[in-house]
Design a protein around this motif. Structure first.
Motif, PDB file in Angstrom:
ATOM      1  N   UNK A 160       0.783  -1.241   0.000  1.00 35.40           N
ATOM      2  CA  UNK A 160       0.000   0.000   0.000  1.00 35.40           C
ATOM      3  C   UNK A 160       0.813   1.289   0.000  1.00 35.40           C
ATOM      4  N   UNK A 161       2.059   1.217  -0.451  1.00 31.53           N
ATOM      5  CA  UNK A 161       2.840   2.453  -0.494  1.00 31.53           C
ATOM      6  C   UNK A 161       2.570   3.194  -1.810  1.00 31.53           C
ATOM      7  N   UNK A 162       2.839   4.476  -1.791  1.00 28.58           N
ATOM      8  CA  UNK A 162       2.682   5.298  -2.996  1.00 28.58           C
ATOM      9  C   UNK A 162       3.590   4.782  -4.107  1.00 28.58           C
ATOM     10  N   UNK A 163       4.774   4.323  -3.735  1.00 32.38           N
ATOM     11  CA  UNK A 163       5.738   3.785  -4.698  1.00 32.38           C
ATOM     12  C   UNK A 163       5.165   2.553  -5.418  1.00 32.38           C
ATOM     13  N   UNK A 164       4.484   1.679  -4.658  1.00 33.07           N
ATOM     14  CA  UNK A 164       3.877   0.481  -5.249  1.00 33.07           C
ATOM     15  C   UNK A 164       2.772   0.847  -6.244  1.00 33.07           C
ATOM     16  N   UNK A 165       1.956   1.823  -5.867  1.00 37.85           N
ATOM     17  CA  UNK A 165       0.856   2.256  -6.746  1.00 37.85           C
ATOM     18  C   UNK A 165       1.427   2.832  -8.038  1.00 37.85           C
ATOM     19  N   UNK A 166       2.430   3.688  -7.916  1.00 37.85           N
ATOM     20  CA  UNK A 166       3.058   4.305  -9.099  1.00 37.85           C
ATOM     21  C   UNK A 166       3.688   3.230  -9.981  1.00 37.85           C
ATOM     22  N   UNK A 167       4.360   2.263  -9.363  1.00 34.66           N
ATOM     23  CA  UNK A 167       4.998   1.187 -10.142  1.00 34.66           C
ATOM     24  C   UNK A 167       3.944   0.346 -10.883  1.00 34.66           C
ATOM     25  N   UNK A 168       2.832   0.070 -10.219  1.00 33.63           N
ATOM     26  CA  UNK A 168       1.770  -0.718 -10.853  1.00 33.63           C
ATOM     27  C   UNK A 168       1.179   0.028 -12.046  1.00 33.63           C
ATOM     28  N   UNK A 169       0.895   1.301 -11.867  1.00 32.14           N
ATOM     29  CA  UNK A 169       0.312   2.109 -12.947  1.00 32.14           C
ATOM     30  C   UNK A 169       1.300   2.245 -14.109  1.00 32.14           C
ATOM     31  N   UNK A 170       2.574   2.450 -13.781  1.00 31.01           N
ATOM     32  CA  UNK A 170       3.577   2.574 -14.852  1.00 31.01           C
ATOM     33  C   UNK A 170       3.814   1.239 -15.569  1.00 31.01           C
ATOM     34  N   UNK A 171       3.484   0.117 -14.908  1.00 36.46           N
ATOM     35  CA  UNK A 171       3.590  -1.195 -15.553  1.00 36.46           C
ATOM     36  C   UNK A 171       2.391  -1.489 -16.451  1.00 36.46           C
TER      37      UNK A 171
END
Length: 196
Positions: free
Chosen positions: A152-163
């Motif tokens: 649930x980190x912001x980094x995880x969300x950004x990585x998922x969206x960029x993937x």
């Protein structure tokens, strides 16, 4: 429409069994057991036939959600939540999921279409980020991907969206959140408005 139903109801079969038992006019337990076994086998055959027809209707008319989740309990909960309105296909790891996705719609594949992917991140074999990247960037499949993870980190969300992910759900989730996001991203051409 009376008389047009090709399947006899359980009530009709039981009434026939009562008539047969009465007509036999015997107290022989073997005869009674034999008649009951025959009627029960007819009920089972009718039920099996109806289940096959129901499954065929579900596969033809309800959208298909591909659930990629390695936790059995979570997988069962999600499948139960979505069961009434979706066909849920599942895979327990990233490599299996990628293999299924490469065969979708091909001759010999049991999976004819996928309308939405629900994807965990922490998967054995291939993580969800990598699988998402494969599906969206390399295979260029136009299937909405909803990441469903405890990360649930912001980094995880950004990585998922960029993937290539289209949306993100954090576990533990509320049932209405899951249903709302799956409904939002599932593209449906034909949909039954009755519960099967």
């Amino acid at each position: 429409m009376k008389g047009h139903n090709q399947y006899r109801s359980e009530v009709e079969i039981i009434k026939d069994a009562q008539v047969n038992i009465t007509d036999a006019n015997t107290n022989n337990d073997k005869t009674l057991i034999s008649l009951l076994r025959h009627e029960i086998s007819q009920l089972k055959a009718t039920n099996a036939s109806l289940n096959v027809k129901l499954q065929s209707l579900r596969e033809k008319h309800l959208p298909h959600v591909f659930l990629v989740e390695d936790d059995y309990d979570t997988s069962q909960i999600i499948a139960e939540i979505l069961h009434d309105d979706y066909n849920v296909i599942d895979a327990g790891n990233g490599i299996e999921a990628l293999s299924i996705l490469r065969k979708v719609g091909n001759a010999g594949s049991s999976v004819k279409k996928i309308d939405t992917i629900l994807l965990d991140i922490n998967l054995p074999g291939m993580c969800g980020f990598t699988l998402c990247h494969e599906v969206k960037k390399k295979m260029k499949l136009n299937i909405p991907i909803i990441v469903c993870t405890a990360r649930n980190t912001k980094k995880d969300v950004i990585r998922a969206i960029s993937s290539g992910a289209n949306d993100y759900i954090i576990k533990p989730f509320q049932e209405k959140t899951l249903v709302s996001k799956v409904n939002k991203w599932t593209k449906v051409n034909k949909r039954l408005h009755i519960k099967l």
